[in-house]
Design a protein around this motif. Structure first.
Motif, PDB file in Angstrom:
ATOM      1  N   UNK A  59       0.806  -1.219   0.000  1.00 46.70           N
ATOM      2  CA  UNK A  59       0.000   0.000   0.000  1.00 46.70           C
ATOM      3  C   UNK A  59       0.844   1.275   0.000  1.00 46.70           C
ATOM      4  N   UNK A  60       2.158   1.141   0.167  1.00 46.42           N
ATOM      5  CA  UNK A  60       3.014   2.341   0.221  1.00 46.42           C
ATOM      6  C   UNK A  60       4.227   2.260  -0.696  1.00 46.42           C
ATOM      7  N   UNK A  61       4.362   1.184  -1.455  1.00 44.49           N
ATOM      8  CA  UNK A  61       5.615   0.907  -2.175  1.00 44.49           C
ATOM      9  C   UNK A  61       6.079   2.060  -3.053  1.00 44.49           C
ATOM     10  N   UNK A  62       5.137   2.743  -3.714  1.00 45.13           N
ATOM     11  CA  UNK A  62       5.534   3.795  -4.652  1.00 45.13           C
ATOM     12  C   UNK A  62       5.611   5.179  -4.026  1.00 45.13           C
ATOM     13  N   UNK A  63       5.209   5.326  -2.784  1.00 43.46           N
ATOM     14  CA  UNK A  63       5.245   6.650  -2.168  1.00 43.46           C
ATOM     15  C   UNK A  63       6.659   7.230  -2.111  1.00 43.46           C
ATOM     16  N   UNK A  64       7.657   6.508  -1.584  1.00 44.38           N
ATOM     17  CA  UNK A  64       9.008   7.098  -1.542  1.00 44.38           C
ATOM     18  C   UNK A  64       9.547   7.428  -2.927  1.00 44.38           C
ATOM     19  N   UNK A  65       9.290   6.561  -3.887  1.00 47.86           N
ATOM     20  CA  UNK A  65       9.794   6.788  -5.242  1.00 47.86           C
ATOM     21  C   UNK A  65       9.098   7.966  -5.906  1.00 47.86           C
ATOM     22  N   UNK A  66       7.789   8.103  -5.677  1.00 49.54           N
ATOM     23  CA  UNK A  66       7.035   9.213  -6.255  1.00 49.54           C
ATOM     24  C   UNK A  66       7.552  10.550  -5.730  1.00 49.54           C
ATOM     25  N   UNK A  67       7.731  10.645  -4.424  1.00 54.15           N
ATOM     26  CA  UNK A  67       8.205  11.896  -3.829  1.00 54.15           C
ATOM     27  C   UNK A  67       9.574  12.267  -4.403  1.00 54.15           C
ATOM     28  N   UNK A  68      10.460  11.289  -4.518  1.00 53.71           N
ATOM     29  CA  UNK A  68      11.804  11.518  -5.054  1.00 53.71           C
ATOM     30  C   UNK A  68      11.744  11.950  -6.512  1.00 53.71           C
ATOM     31  N   UNK A  69      10.833  11.346  -7.280  1.00 51.01           N
ATOM     32  CA  UNK A  69      10.783  11.591  -8.727  1.00 51.01           C
ATOM     33  C   UNK A  69      10.251  12.972  -9.082  1.00 51.01           C
ATOM     34  N   UNK A  70       9.252  13.462  -8.340  1.00 48.65           N
ATOM     35  CA  UNK A  70       8.579  14.694  -8.770  1.00 48.65           C
ATOM     36  C   UNK A  70       8.693  15.844  -7.777  1.00 48.65           C
ATOM     37  N   UNK A  71       9.390  15.639  -6.660  1.00 47.78           N
ATOM     38  CA  UNK A  71       9.485  16.713  -5.678  1.00 47.78           C
ATOM     39  C   UNK A  71       9.972  18.027  -6.258  1.00 47.78           C
ATOM     40  N   UNK A  72      10.990  17.951  -7.102  1.00 45.59           N
ATOM     41  CA  UNK A  72      11.556  19.184  -7.658  1.00 45.59           C
ATOM     42  C   UNK A  72      10.670  19.803  -8.738  1.00 45.59           C
ATOM     43  N   UNK A  74       7.479  20.348  -8.243  1.00 48.16           N
ATOM     44  CA  UNK A  74       6.349  20.936  -7.557  1.00 48.16           C
ATOM     45  C   UNK A  74       6.758  22.198  -6.783  1.00 48.16           C
ATOM     46  N   UNK A  75       5.765  23.063  -6.535  1.00 48.15           N
ATOM     47  CA  UNK A  75       6.022  24.289  -5.792  1.00 48.15           C
ATOM     48  C   UNK A  75       5.718  24.136  -4.310  1.00 48.15           C
ATOM     49  N   UNK A  76       5.035  23.060  -3.924  1.00 45.68           N
ATOM     50  CA  UNK A  76       4.702  22.848  -2.519  1.00 45.68           C
ATOM     51  C   UNK A  76       4.823  21.361  -2.198  1.00 45.68           C
ATOM     52  N   UNK A  77       4.921  21.025  -0.941  1.00 47.85           N
ATOM     53  CA  UNK A  77       5.102  19.617  -0.583  1.00 47.85           C
ATOM     54  C   UNK A  77       3.874  18.774  -0.929  1.00 47.85           C
ATOM     55  N   UNK A  78       4.110  17.494  -1.183  1.00 42.75           N
ATOM     56  CA  UNK A  78       3.040  16.503  -1.178  1.00 42.75           C
ATOM     57  C   UNK A  78       2.667  16.259   0.285  1.00 42.75           C
ATOM     58  N   UNK A  79       1.379  16.190   0.580  1.00 41.01           N
ATOM     59  CA  UNK A  79       0.932  15.918   1.944  1.00 41.01           C
ATOM     60  C   UNK A  79       0.510  14.463   2.065  1.00 41.01           C
ATOM     61  N   UNK A  80       1.155  13.752   2.982  1.00 41.84           N
ATOM     62  CA  UNK A  80       0.772  12.376   3.274  1.00 41.84           C
ATOM     63  C   UNK A  80      -0.082  12.360   4.532  1.00 41.84           C
ATOM     64  N   UNK A  81      -1.312  11.852   4.397  1.00 37.28           N
ATOM     65  CA  UNK A  81      -2.259  11.786   5.498  1.00 37.28           C
ATOM     66  C   UNK A  81      -2.333  10.355   6.022  1.00 37.28           C
ATOM     67  N   UNK A  82      -2.165  10.180   7.307  1.00 34.59           N
ATOM     68  CA  UNK A  82      -2.275   8.854   7.920  1.00 34.59           C
ATOM     69  C   UNK A  82      -2.522   9.024   9.411  1.00 34.59           C
ATOM     70  N   UNK A  83      -2.947   7.953  10.068  1.00 33.44           N
ATOM     71  CA  UNK A  83      -3.117   8.017  11.511  1.00 33.44           C
ATOM     72  C   UNK A  83      -1.759   8.190  12.181  1.00 33.44           C
ATOM     73  N   UNK A  84      -1.784   8.620  13.428  1.00 30.95           N
ATOM     74  CA  UNK A  84      -0.530   8.832  14.152  1.00 30.95           C
ATOM     75  C   UNK A  84       0.302   7.559  14.210  1.00 30.95           C
ATOM     76  N   UNK A  85      -0.363   6.408  14.391  1.00 34.86           N
ATOM     77  CA  UNK A  85       0.357   5.141  14.478  1.00 34.86           C
ATOM     78  C   UNK A  85       1.022   4.789  13.150  1.00 34.86           C
TER      79      UNK A  85
END
Length: 257
Positions: A59-72, A74-85
């Protein structure tokens, strides 16, 4: 609202087998499984929010790769929403400088590629005329489902995430007004019922029992089937269905509500 199913399999292996990810209106992801990897850089860069049901790899495999690939891009951060745990698990075990860089502090802490937002069961996150509300779930790690609501149209979709027997989920789902779709998992065939219970998933017999608690009549779509068991799962669901007639979900499906 428009939901594109990028992945809905319990594994990988060609022929559209991509793990869980739903793209909402082009700018919101529900989970970030391997289906995200089929998107172009431009479509990845358009995603502003990622809602995570739980921290398991499918359920999270591509999240780190996506952030690395397109972070630069974008003009603002991607927001990851999840429970505190779940946030604690992902920060400790993924964005820890050992498995992957901590993109919540790079390129700078003031202007990072990624930021974290805490969500709670029953408390909606409102994005424009859309609300996304975490639903209860029962799994081997802290987990939630999601209720997606088109506030303008008064219509909704519910997604169980990974879950087993969970009465609070049905209490929440039955209270949803205008429920058009229910996406719910069945990971194993009935021959693996004991494994399903141990790993806190559903199999067809458990799913059909759980659906007896559903008082509404949405279209029921089944996700997360293990690739080698998908045909058997579909057969067992069809053979045992009564009031509700679930069908298997497929990658590439578009749901509008």
């Amino acid at each position: 609202m428009r939901v594109e199913i990028l992945g809905c399999s319990g594994g990988i292996g060609g022929n559209g087998m991509r793990t869980t990810s739903l793209l909402v209106d082009g700018d919101i992801l529900i989970d970030a499984g391997t289906g995200v990897g089929d998107l172009s850089l431009e479509r990845l860069a358009a995603i502003d929010h990622v809602f995570i049901t739980h921290a398991h790899l499918d359920h999270i495999a591509c999240l780190p790769l996506m952030v690395d690939s397109v972070g630069e891009m974008r003009e603002r951060p991607i927001t990851m929403h999840a429970t505190a745990e779940t946030l604690e698990i992902i920060r400790k075990h993924i964005f820890n400088w050992q498995i992957w860089p901590d993109f919540s502090v790079i390129p700078t802490p003031e202007n990072p590629f990624l930021r974290f937002a805490t969500i709670e069961v029953g408390r909606p996150v409102v994005i424009g005329e859309r609300s996304i509300t975490p639903l209860p779930a029962t799994h081997t790690v802290p987990a939630v489902g999601f209720h997606l609501r088109n506030e303008a149209a008064g219509s909704s979709l519910a997604f169980s995430g990974d879950t087993s027997i969970c009465d609070p989920l049905w209490d929440a789902v039955n209270a949803i007004d205008g429920l058009r779709y229910l996406i719910i998992e069945a990971a194993f065939a009935d021959r693996e019922r004991d494994l399903a219970l141990l790993s806190k998933h559903l199999c067809p017999s458990l799913l059909l029992d759980e659906l007896q608690k559903l008082q509404l009549r949405p279209e029921v779509l089944v996700t997360h089937a293990k690739p080698t068991q998908q045909a058997q799962i579909a057969h067992e669901i069809e053979a045992g269905a009564s009031v509700h007639r679930p069908r298997m979900l497929a990658a590439g499906t578009i749901l509008e509500f």
